[in-house]
Design an enzyme around this catalytic site. Sequence first.
Site, short mmCIF file in Angstrom:
data_model
loop_
_atom_site.label_atom_id
_atom_site.label_comp_id
_atom_site.label_asym_id
_atom_site.label_seq_id
_atom_site.Cartn_x
_atom_site.Cartn_y
_atom_site.Cartn_z
N TYR A 1 19.47 41.81 36.22
CA TYR A 1 20.72 41.59 35.47
C TYR A 1 21.78 40.77 36.23
CZ TYR A 1 25.19 43.84 33.78
OH TYR A 1 26.61 44.07 33.31
N SER B 1 29.93 39.55 34.11
CA SER B 1 30.28 41.02 34.87
C SER B 1 30.68 40.56 36.13
CB SER B 1 28.92 41.45 35.15
OG SER B 1 28.83 42.52 35.82
P1 NAD Z 1 26.76 48.98 25.52
O1 NAD Z 1 25.29 49.58 25.77
O2 NAD Z 1 27.69 50.06 25.17
O3 NAD Z 1 26.59 48.23 24.08
C1 NAD Z 1 25.52 46.91 24.04
C2 NAD Z 1 25.56 46.56 22.83
O4 NAD Z 1 24.36 45.47 22.82
C3 NAD Z 1 25.11 47.66 21.82
O5 NAD Z 1 25.91 47.31 20.55
C4 NAD Z 1 23.69 47.54 21.53
O6 NAD Z 1 23.03 47.73 20.42
C5 NAD Z 1 23.59 46.02 21.96
N1 NAD Z 1 22.27 45.41 21.84
C6 NAD Z 1 21.55 45.62 23.09
N2 NAD Z 1 20.12 45.23 22.99
C7 NAD Z 1 20.44 44.50 21.96
C8 NAD Z 1 19.58 43.24 21.47
N3 NAD Z 1 18.27 43.09 21.79
N4 NAD Z 1 19.86 42.60 20.48
C9 NAD Z 1 21.02 43.00 19.89
N5 NAD Z 1 21.83 43.69 20.31
C10 NAD Z 1 21.61 44.50 21.27
O7 NAD Z 1 27.03 48.32 26.69
P2 NAD Z 1 28.37 47.58 27.26
O8 NAD Z 1 28.81 48.30 28.41
O9 NAD Z 1 29.34 47.67 26.16
O10 NAD Z 1 27.94 46.06 27.52
C11 NAD Z 1 28.36 45.00 26.78
C12 NAD Z 1 28.38 43.67 27.78
O11 NAD Z 1 29.33 43.93 28.85
C13 NAD Z 1 26.89 43.77 28.40
O12 NAD Z 1 26.55 42.26 28.28
C14 NAD Z 1 27.18 44.29 29.74
O13 NAD Z 1 26.25 43.48 30.62
C15 NAD Z 1 28.53 43.71 29.90
N6 NAD Z 1 29.15 44.26 30.96
C16 NAD Z 1 29.27 45.79 31.22
C17 NAD Z 1 29.99 46.47 31.87
C18 NAD Z 1 30.38 47.86 32.00
O14 NAD Z 1 30.63 48.52 33.07
N7 NAD Z 1 30.07 48.60 31.04
C19 NAD Z 1 30.48 45.73 33.29
C20 NAD Z 1 30.27 44.38 33.02
C21 NAD Z 1 29.67 43.95 31.97
#
Ligand code: NAD
Length: 257
Positions: free
Chosen positions: A152, A139
Site C-alpha cells: 500500500y 494517502s
Molecule cells: P472503500 O473500500 O470504501 O472504497 C474503495 C472503492 O474501490 C469501492 O468502490 C470498491 O468497489 C472499489 N474497488 C476496489 N477494488 C476495485 C477494482 N479492482 N476495480 C474497481 N474498483 C475497485 O475505500 P476508501 O476508504 O473509500 O478508499 C478510497 C481510496 O482512498 C483508496 O485509494 C484508499 O487507499 C484511499 N485512502 C483511504 C483512506 C481511509 O482512511 N479510508 C485514507 C487515505 C487514502
Amino acid sequence: MKLQGKTAVITGSTSGIGLGIAWAMAHEGVNVILNSFTDCDEDHDIANEIEFATGVRARYIKADMANGKECRELIQSASACDILINNAGIQYVAPIDEFPVDNWNAIIAINLTSAFHTIAAALPFMRKAGWGRIINISSAHGLTASPFKSAYISAKHGIVGLTKTAALETALEPITVNAICPGYVLTPLVEAQIPDTMKEYAMDREEVIERVMLARQPSKTFVEIEEIGGIAVFLCSTAASQITGTTISVDGGWTAL
Ligand code: NAD
C-alpha cells in the site's frame, strides 16, 4: 470556470471516498461516471440516486482496475473525461517476509498502475476539450510509512511520483494533476482493518481507533468523506489553476509530526 456540464470519471466510486467525491461533483453540476468491478443492482441504484437528487447525468460502468485494458476501456466508454479521479484502492496488512505475492501484485495494480492507464486514456479527451483535472487519491501513507503496509505504502508513494510526472508533462496545457493525501477516513476500507488490528494488538474497537489508527493523527478525529469531496471540487476550481504536481494533505496534522 464553471464545472456545470463537465464529466468526471471516478474510479472505485460505489463506496467511501470515491462515492463522496461523486456526490460533491454532482452537487456542482458535474456529470459523473461511477465505477467498481462488481456490476450489481446497488451500483446502478447509486447512479440513479445521484441523478434523481442532483439532476446531473450519472452512469455506472463496470471495470476492474486490476486490469489495464479495462482501465482504458472505462475512459473510452465514458466518452468524455474532463475530470479524472483515480480513487480505487485496496489494502492488505502483513510483514514483508510474510506478504503474499498475489496481494502485493493486486495492490500495485489497483492502487498505482490503474492510474497510469486511466491517465494515458484520459489525456486525449482533456486535450481535445482544452481543459482537464486529474486528481489522484494517495494517502498520508504516500508521504510517510508505517509497518506491515509495504504494498500500500509503495503504491501510494508511487502515485505521488506519477502525479508529479504527469503534471510536468501537461504543465504548458490547461490541465492540472494533483494528489490528495488523506489521513484516516472511516470508510469500509478502514472498518475492514479494525477486526484484524483488534486481534493483533489484543485491543477493543475503541482502543484500536484511539491508540492505533488515530495515534498519528494529531487532531484525534477521522477525516470526513465530505471534506475530501470539498478539496476535489476546489482542485477543479479556477482558483486552483496553478496548483499542479503537488500533494494536498488532509490528515489532521499527521505529516506535520
Ligand atoms: P472503500 O473500500 O470504501 O472504497 C474503495 C472503492 O474501490 C469501492 O468502490 C470498491 O468497489 C472499489 N474497488 C476496489 N477494488 C476495485 C477494482 N479492482 N476495480 C474497481 N474498483 C475497485 O475505500 P476508501 O476508504 O473509500 O478508499 C478510497 C481510496 O482512498 C483508496 O485509494 C484508499 O487507499 C484511499 N485512502 C483511504 C483512506 C481511509 O482512511 N479510508 C485514507 C487515505 C487514502
